[in-house]
Each structure stands twice: as C-alpha cells, then as structure tokens.
Design an enzyme around this catalytic site. Structure first.
Site, PDB file in Angstrom:
ATOM      1  N   TYR A   1     -17.320  13.093  -7.207  1.00  0.00           N
ATOM      2  CA  TYR A   1     -17.578  13.964  -5.527  1.00  0.00           C
ATOM      3  C   TYR A   1     -17.982  15.530  -6.309  1.00  0.00           C
ATOM      4  O   TYR A   1     -18.585  16.155  -5.908  1.00  0.00           O
ATOM      5  CB  TYR A   1     -16.004  14.378  -4.862  1.00  0.00           C
ATOM      6  CG  TYR A   1     -15.051  12.938  -4.416  1.00  0.00           C
ATOM      7  CD1 TYR A   1     -15.736  13.169  -3.184  1.00  0.00           C
ATOM      8  CD2 TYR A   1     -13.863  12.911  -5.425  1.00  0.00           C
ATOM      9  CE1 TYR A   1     -15.029  11.939  -2.704  1.00  0.00           C
ATOM     10  CE2 TYR A   1     -13.695  11.477  -4.280  1.00  0.00           C
ATOM     11  CZ  TYR A   1     -13.919  11.088  -3.541  1.00  0.00           C
ATOM     12  OH  TYR A   1     -13.008   9.960  -3.005  1.00  0.00           O
TER      13      TYR A   1
ATOM     14  N   GLU B   1      -5.533  -7.592 -15.754  1.00  0.00           N
ATOM     15  CA  GLU B   1      -6.348  -7.352 -14.907  1.00  0.00           C
ATOM     16  C   GLU B   1      -7.739  -7.596 -15.413  1.00  0.00           C
ATOM     17  O   GLU B   1      -8.700  -8.799 -14.373  1.00  0.00           O
ATOM     18  CB  GLU B   1      -6.389  -6.611 -14.181  1.00  0.00           C
ATOM     19  CG  GLU B   1      -5.183  -6.229 -13.437  1.00  0.00           C
ATOM     20  CD  GLU B   1      -4.591  -6.469 -12.390  1.00  0.00           C
ATOM     21  OE1 GLU B   1      -5.883  -7.853 -12.010  1.00  0.00           O
ATOM     22  OE2 GLU B   1      -3.906  -6.888 -11.927  1.00  0.00           O
TER      23      GLU B   1
ATOM     24  N   LYS C   1       2.000   1.442  -1.785  1.00  0.00           N
ATOM     25  CA  LYS C   1       1.325   0.546  -2.858  1.00  0.00           C
ATOM     26  C   LYS C   1       1.150  -0.697  -3.410  1.00  0.00           C
ATOM     27  O   LYS C   1       0.694  -0.906  -4.300  1.00  0.00           O
ATOM     28  CB  LYS C   1      -0.593   0.595  -2.633  1.00  0.00           C
ATOM     29  CG  LYS C   1      -0.904   1.524  -0.971  1.00  0.00           C
ATOM     30  CD  LYS C   1      -2.243   1.542  -0.592  1.00  0.00           C
ATOM     31  CE  LYS C   1      -2.533   1.921   0.403  1.00  0.00           C
ATOM     32  NZ  LYS C   1      -4.398   2.170   0.992  1.00  0.00           N
TER      33      LYS C   1
ATOM     34  N   LYS D   1      -6.498  -0.703 -10.892  1.00  0.00           N
ATOM     35  CA  LYS D   1      -6.485   0.498  -9.775  1.00  0.00           C
ATOM     36  C   LYS D   1      -5.104   0.413  -9.900  1.00  0.00           C
ATOM     37  O   LYS D   1      -4.298   0.117  -9.398  1.00  0.00           O
ATOM     38  CB  LYS D   1      -7.342   0.053  -8.146  1.00  0.00           C
ATOM     39  CG  LYS D   1      -7.005   1.233  -7.546  1.00  0.00           C
ATOM     40  CD  LYS D   1      -7.620   0.428  -6.005  1.00  0.00           C
ATOM     41  CE  LYS D   1      -6.623   1.878  -4.976  1.00  0.00           C
ATOM     42  NZ  LYS D   1      -7.621   1.675  -3.107  1.00  0.00           N
TER      43      LYS D   1
ATOM     44  N   LYS E   1      -9.202   3.345 -11.959  1.00  0.00           N
ATOM     45  CA  LYS E   1      -9.165   4.610 -11.143  1.00  0.00           C
ATOM     46  C   LYS E   1      -7.605   5.265 -10.923  1.00  0.00           C
ATOM     47  O   LYS E   1      -6.839   4.034 -10.825  1.00  0.00           O
ATOM     48  CB  LYS E   1      -9.900   3.726  -9.727  1.00  0.00           C
ATOM     49  CG  LYS E   1      -9.585   5.085  -8.889  1.00  0.00           C
ATOM     50  CD  LYS E   1      -9.907   4.256  -7.136  1.00  0.00           C
ATOM     51  CE  LYS E   1      -9.189   5.130  -6.740  1.00  0.00           C
ATOM     52  NZ  LYS E   1      -9.380   3.994  -4.606  1.00  0.00           N
TER      53      LYS E   1
ATOM     54  N   SER F   1     -10.135  12.106  -5.036  1.00  0.00           N
ATOM     55  CA  SER F   1     -10.229  12.949  -4.540  1.00  0.00           C
ATOM     56  C   SER F   1      -9.352  13.735  -5.132  1.00  0.00           C
ATOM     57  O   SER F   1      -9.781  15.057  -4.955  1.00  0.00           O
ATOM     58  CB  SER F   1      -9.933  12.091  -3.009  1.00  0.00           C
ATOM     59  OG  SER F   1      -8.537  11.887  -3.556  1.00  0.00           O
TER      60      SER F   1
ATOM     61  N   ARG G   1      -7.065  10.212   1.133  1.00  0.00           N
ATOM     62  CA  ARG G   1      -6.352   9.365   2.742  1.00  0.00           C
ATOM     63  C   ARG G   1      -6.515  10.205   3.547  1.00  0.00           C
ATOM     64  O   ARG G   1      -6.336  10.071   4.836  1.00  0.00           O
ATOM     65  CB  ARG G   1      -4.939   9.093   2.218  1.00  0.00           C
ATOM     66  CG  ARG G   1      -5.482   8.040   1.658  1.00  0.00           C
ATOM     67  CD  ARG G   1      -3.931   7.458   1.158  1.00  0.00           C
ATOM     68  NE  ARG G   1      -3.977   6.421   0.041  1.00  0.00           N
ATOM     69  CZ  ARG G   1      -2.392   6.042  -0.747  1.00  0.00           C
ATOM     70  NH1 ARG G   1      -1.680   6.134  -0.405  1.00  0.00           N
ATOM     71  NH2 ARG G   1      -2.799   5.500  -1.952  1.00  0.00           N
TER      72      ARG G   1
HETATM   73  C1  PBG Z   1      -8.499   2.288  -0.794  1.00  0.00           C
HETATM   74  C2  PBG Z   1      -8.991   2.745  -1.681  1.00  0.00           C
HETATM   75  C3  PBG Z   1      -8.250   4.481  -2.049  1.00  0.00           C
HETATM   76  C4  PBG Z   1      -9.801   5.475  -2.730  1.00  0.00           C
HETATM   77  C5  PBG Z   1     -10.992   4.525  -2.481  1.00  0.00           C
HETATM   78  N1  PBG Z   1     -10.520   3.195  -2.005  1.00  0.00           N
HETATM   79  C6  PBG Z   1      -7.179   4.866  -1.801  1.00  0.00           C
HETATM   80  C7  PBG Z   1      -5.984   4.485  -1.644  1.00  0.00           C
HETATM   81  O1  PBG Z   1      -5.656   3.246  -2.247  1.00  0.00           O
HETATM   82  O2  PBG Z   1      -5.173   4.291  -0.991  1.00  0.00           O
HETATM   83  C8  PBG Z   1      -9.282   6.209  -2.833  1.00  0.00           C
HETATM   84  C9  PBG Z   1     -10.435   6.912  -3.818  1.00  0.00           C
HETATM   85  C10 PBG Z   1      -9.984   8.583  -3.954  1.00  0.00           C
HETATM   86  O3  PBG Z   1      -8.745   9.369  -3.499  1.00  0.00           O
HETATM   87  O4  PBG Z   1     -11.128   9.482  -4.119  1.00  0.00           O
HETATM   88  N2  PBG Z   1      -8.825   0.719  -0.790  1.00  0.00           N
END
Ligand code: PBG
Length: 332
Positions: free
Chosen positions: A315, A235, A219, A197, A250, A276, A207
């Site tokens: 989505y 990982e 982050k 991730k 991701k 997203s 968010r």
């Molecule tokens: C956080 C989390 C995020 C997403 C899924 N779980 C955002 C982040 O790490 O700030 C993002 C998913 C998306 O953008 O569709 N635990």
C-alpha cells in the site's frame, strides 16, 4: 596492535556505500493494491488505513494513470461490495456485468500497458466472509469451491485481466484454474499463486476495507499456521507442479524467513504481500511522531529485496514511487 580488518572502510562515503550495496529497491518491483466501489466520482476513506481509499471505477482509472506516471505499472484490484450483493455462493463474482470485471475492462481499455492482477477468492462476495463455500456445519468445502473459483477467474480473464491471483488457499486450485483458463482459450493469462498465505491477524484493516471478515469462525483450516515454514515449501512444490507462474508469501515483514526459504529454491519469481496491518502500523507510528515514515517504509521494503523477493505488493507503492522519482531511483 594493528586491526587486521576494517569493514568500516567500505562505509565512508555515499558513493562507496552505493558501490558496495547488495540490494536495491526499484519502482519496477512494486504493485499497488486498489479497492474499488460502485458509483461515480466516489471516494471513501478506510479508518484503519489512513491514506488509502475505496475508489469508484472512474477514479480507479485516474489513479492508475497517475501511478503509471510515477512508474508503477501493476495494480492488484479488490472489490468492496454492499451486503445485499453478497450470498453464500459468491454469485456476484461470476457476473460479467459486475463492478469488478467492468473496472478491469475500464482500466485495460484506457491504459492497456497497466498490468492488472485479479483476486480470486470468495470472501469479498460471500455473505459468510470466507474464501470458500461453507456447508451447514460451517465447514469449508474444498472441491465444491473450485468451480466457483474457476468461473470467477474466467469472468476476470474475459474482462482482460493479465494475471489471476488465487488468494483462497483451497487445495488444487492452481491446477484447476490453469485448466479452466486453457480450455477457454486464455492460455496467456498467468497465475500468481498466494502460495504461503498464513492465517494472520495482520489482515484486519483489509477486512475493514471490504467488510469481509468471517461472520463466524476463523480461516485456520485453509490458511497456514504462522508457526510453519516447511509447509510453505510443500505448498510451493504443489503450486509449481500445478502451473503457477509466480508464487507469493503473505504477510511480509513478519515472514521474511519464509520469503528467503522460497526464494532460495523457487524456479519462478517470488512475490511478497506487505499487508494492510503492516501498513497500518507504520502509519500509526508516523502519525504519533514516533517514527520517520519515509525512512522506515524504505527500510522495510528494502528488507523484502534482501530476503529475496522479486515483486512487492504494498500500500506504500504510490508514495515510494514518488520518493524514488524525486531521488532518481535510489532509496538509500
Ligand atoms: C482474502 C484476502 C485477504 C487479503 C487479501 N486477500 C484477507 C484474508 O485472507 O482474510 C489481505 C490483504 C491485506 O491485509 O492487505 N482472500
């Protein structure tokens, strides 16, 4: 002079093209992410994600029912809490009467065949908007976060979740969660690990949906550097050794090389999260009349299959399922 090779021969007719097609997108590959909010018969639109809404539990159950009719048999659930339900320790994430476990329960009671994937990370519940616990200096405390994640996972397992999906990127959390689940008797509850991730700006609309942006900092000390791929393999080695049942990459489209790298060596299924921001881009272009939405979405999701993904969180899942149904299961 005769041409020795004519690759175009295999492209002459739809029947021939479908015969030689190497990859196919199916409705069974799809997982639909859903956002739940408190209330009854309540739906809220999300500005940066046209077509996606936050839904109250009753509407989530109805949505799951209609997804099942379309052949989508898995959902990934995320909670949108109000600011006063959030605190530093994400206390609400372990509340068995909370919105999230109650929604899991409602889905599994009404629709036991729907696979429910639970999110394990502090950010939807944290007043800091981070996935782990912060100290006074704003540093993420890895090992102190693990028990919070463990309680969260148990709360979801007790509510009947099929898979827990740690999206937090703390080190050692897969082994920790496996141990917690096993000790509590949840030996069959699986772990879908957010293995690679990345610290991505494509999470922006998500968010907004959860109002979960970090209140300070970013982050980058726990999510991966977008420049790295070898690190993703490391990982994965760790997550597999710790007991992950499925590994995930991701975001998706900007990281197809990472999907390919993992898929080539993984001993478990590989998932990809078409996030997203990727959704928002195609929606925005389509709204402007700049792209053919259906064709571009289908092409994008097929690219995940070509890269080697087995499972796609997207989505677009509901819409794609509708197109597949209309076209008898084929997108090309
Ligand atoms: C956080 C989390 C995020 C997403 C899924 N779980 C955002 C982040 O790490 O700030 C993002 C998913 C998306 O953008 O569709 N635990």
């Amino acid at each position: 002079m005769e041409l020795p090779q004519r690759p175009r021969r295999n492209r002459r007719w739809p029947s021939l093209r479908s015969l030689v097609r190497e990859n196919e997108l199916g409705v069974c590959d799809l997982v639909m992410p859903l956002f739940v909010i408190a209330g009854q018969n309540k739906r809220e639109s999300i500005k940066s994600m046209p077509g996606i809404e936050r839904l109250s539990t009753d509407l989530i159950v109805a949505e799951c029912e209609s997804l099942l009719e379309l052949g989508v048999r898995a959902v990934a659930l995320f909670p949108a809490l109000t600011e006063n339900e959030k605190d530093r320790r994400a206390t609400e994430s372990a509340n068995p009467q909370g919105l999230y476990p109650r929604t899991i329960q409602s889905i599994k009671e009404r629709l036991p065949e729907m696979l429910v994937i639970g999110d394990v990370a502090m950010d939807p519940y944290s007043s800091d908007g981070h996935d782990g616990l912060l100290d006074e200096q704003g540093i993420i405390l890895n090992d102190e976060t693990l028990p919070i994640l463990g309680e969260m996972a148990l709360c979801q397992a007790e509510a009947g979740v099929d898979l827990v999906a740690p999206s937090d990127m703390m080190d050692g959390r897969v082994a920790y969660l496996r141990e917690c689940l096993d000790q509590a008797g949840f030996k069959e509850t699986g772990i879908l690990a957010y293995t690679a991730k990345y610290a991505s700006s494509f999470y922006g609309p998500f968010r907004e949906a959860l109002d979960s942006a970090p209140r300070a900092g970013d982050k980058k000390t726990y999510q991966m550097d977008p420049a790295n791929v070898r690190e993703a393999l490391r990982e994965m080695e760790l997550d597999l050794a710790e007991g992950a049942d499925i590994v995930m990459v991701k975001p998706g489209l900007p990281y197809l090389d990472v999907v390919r790298a993992l898929a080539e060596v993984s001993s478990v299924p590989v998932a990809v999260y078409n996030v997203s921001g990727e959704y928002a881009m195609l929606r925005a272009a389509a709204q402007n009349g700049w792209l053919d939405y259906e064709k571009c979405v289908s092409e994008s999701l097929l690219a995940f299959k070509r890269a080697g993904a087995d499972i796609i969180l997207t989505y677009h899942a509901r819409e794609v399922a509708g197109w597949l149904k209309r076209d008898n299961g084929s997108v090309a």
